[in-house]
Enzyme design. Structure first.
Site, mmCIF file in Angstrom:
data_model
loop_
_atom_site.group_PDB
_atom_site.id
_atom_site.type_symbol
_atom_site.label_atom_id
_atom_site.label_comp_id
_atom_site.label_asym_id
_atom_site.label_seq_id
_atom_site.Cartn_x
_atom_site.Cartn_y
_atom_site.Cartn_z
ATOM 1 N N TYR A 228 32.055 76.178 79.254
ATOM 2 C CA TYR A 228 33.091 75.473 80.038
ATOM 3 C C TYR A 228 33.679 74.338 79.193
ATOM 4 C CZ TYR A 228 35.035 71.736 82.784
ATOM 5 O OH TYR A 228 35.847 70.728 83.214
ATOM 6 N N LYS B 114 37.644 73.641 77.378
ATOM 7 C CA LYS B 114 38.485 72.429 77.446
ATOM 8 C C LYS B 114 38.858 71.989 76.034
ATOM 9 C CE LYS B 114 38.898 71.958 81.808
ATOM 10 N NZ LYS B 114 40.244 72.203 82.391
ATOM 11 N N SER C 24 38.579 67.031 79.888
ATOM 12 C CA SER C 24 37.327 66.452 80.376
ATOM 13 C C SER C 24 36.641 65.626 79.296
ATOM 14 C CB SER C 24 36.394 67.592 80.819
ATOM 15 O OG SER C 24 35.099 67.089 81.041
#
Ligand code: WQD
Length: 338
Positions: A151, A155, A126
């Site tokens: 989150y 990644k 991302s």
């Protein structure tokens, strides 16, 4: 037919990628633990493609379950790894759930792949790894910044785990950094299903347009941008899906050894207010909105330099902003309305 393992293959980007894999003549082996996506997505994919989907319900945090898949399907050539929890604000409240699920599943998958002689993996990453970039028009050399959420950190850490494992020579990795995937399949059979109030901009716009939401709140109108609202790079989910096929084939063909990252975006930035106007132009529907305070953790402006995707994968996005918003709106209208 070349078999490709797709983890999280019933999710938003996963399901669109599965459809494009079948369209391109591959045989996807789809695994999903159904924690985020309903099994009905399997039938929706089959309706689009007219082909029966090979699906297994698998918990990636259980090593034995992944091993069983590689034993049942020894011809798997490559893996596309989508499976992850992905709600930014949920991750702030439940960080351990995110670190455990997103990291252990990736580690288990890598161990199982290596044990079964598989060495090509495409990783779903991302643009959040860029944090708030110095220059909002980011290429892959832009520094990876401290994550703004657990989150985003999973990644960033996921890429680091893959980079380190690739350095052993046992794995070749393509990490694809998505900007803002939006839109849906033109048949409306699959799209960005929501579970409760939408977090993301475009599903909120379509739910406001159909009357499920009273108005859209624009989070922040005092940013240092052309109209004060945040800039993002919106990209059609089908363009994102097609890039995954190019990436996994690139790895299977041995064209990338080790670890590489690629930005996937349109290359253009749009503000929130511009998105509201673009939706109205695409659908004829005016969106009632109010100017609200900034949302914590939002980056003022970020959009992709996609020159490397063109150079390495010969990929360029084909769909326009109008295509994205029209497909998103058609998908919203296809859903049962309370
Ligand atoms: C876009 C813009 C909001 C809702 C997220 C993930 C990221 C990636 C893409 C996975 C922001 C504004 C939103 C609303 C608003 N996902 N907005 N009113 O936060 O850019 O990125 O999705 O890879 O990891 O973080 O997407 O759609 O939530 O927000 O004004 O009701 O729209 O402030 O500026 P975001 P988003």
């Amino acid at each position: 037919m070349s078999q490709i393992l797709v983890t999280g293959g019933l999710g938003y980007i996963g399901s669109h990628t599965v459809v494009e894999l079948i369209n391109a003549g591959y045989e996807p082996i789809v695994i999903d633990n159904l924690s985020e996506s309903p099994i009905e997505v399997k039938g929706r994919i089959e309706k689009i493609t007219g082909k029966e989907l090979i699906f297994r319900q698998v918990e990636l945090c259980n090593q034995a379950e992944i091993d069983a898949v590689f034993e049942e399907f020894p011809s798997i050539q490559g893996t596309i790894h989508f499976a992850a929890f992905l709600l930014v604000n949920e991750s702030v409240h439940e960080p351990l759930k995110y670190y455990y699920n997103n990291l252990v599943s990736t580690i288990n998958l890598l161990e199982s792949m290596a044990a079964h002689g598989k060495r090509s993996i495409v990783f779903s990453s991302s643009c959040t790894v860029y944090g708030t970039p110095e220059n909002p028009h980011v290429d892959e050399n832009a520094p990876v910044q401290p994550a703004e959420s657990p989150y985003g950190n999973t990644k960033k850490m996921g890429e680091e785990i893959l980079r380190d494992f690739a350095a052993t020579g046992k794995m070749d990795v393509m990490s694809l950094r998505y900007f803002n995937p939006i839109g849906a399949h033109p048949t409306s059979n699959i799209g960005e299903f929501q579970d409760g109030e939408p977090h993301h901009l475009v599903p909120y716009i379509t739910e406001t347009a159909i009357g499920k939401r009273k108005e859209l709140r624009v989070f922040g109108s005092d940013y240092d941008t052309r109209d004060g609202s945040c800039i993002r790079d919106y990209i059609h989910v089908i363009d994102i899906a097609k890039a995954h096929i190019l990436a996994v084939q690139h790895l299977v063909d041995g064209k990338t050894k080790g670890f590489d990252v690629i930005n996937l975006g349109s290359g253009n930035g749009s503000t929130v207010l511009e998105m509201i106007n673009a939706f109205e132009r695409a659908t004829g529907i005016a969106i009632p909105y109010s100017l609200a305070p900034r949302r914590e953790g939002d980056v003022p402006a970020v959009y992709a330099n996609i020159g490397k995707a063109k150079e390495v994968l010969n990929w360029t996005p084909e769909k326009s902003l109008e295509d994205m918003l029209r497909d998103a709106w058609n998908f919203e209208q296809s859903l049962p309305q309370e």
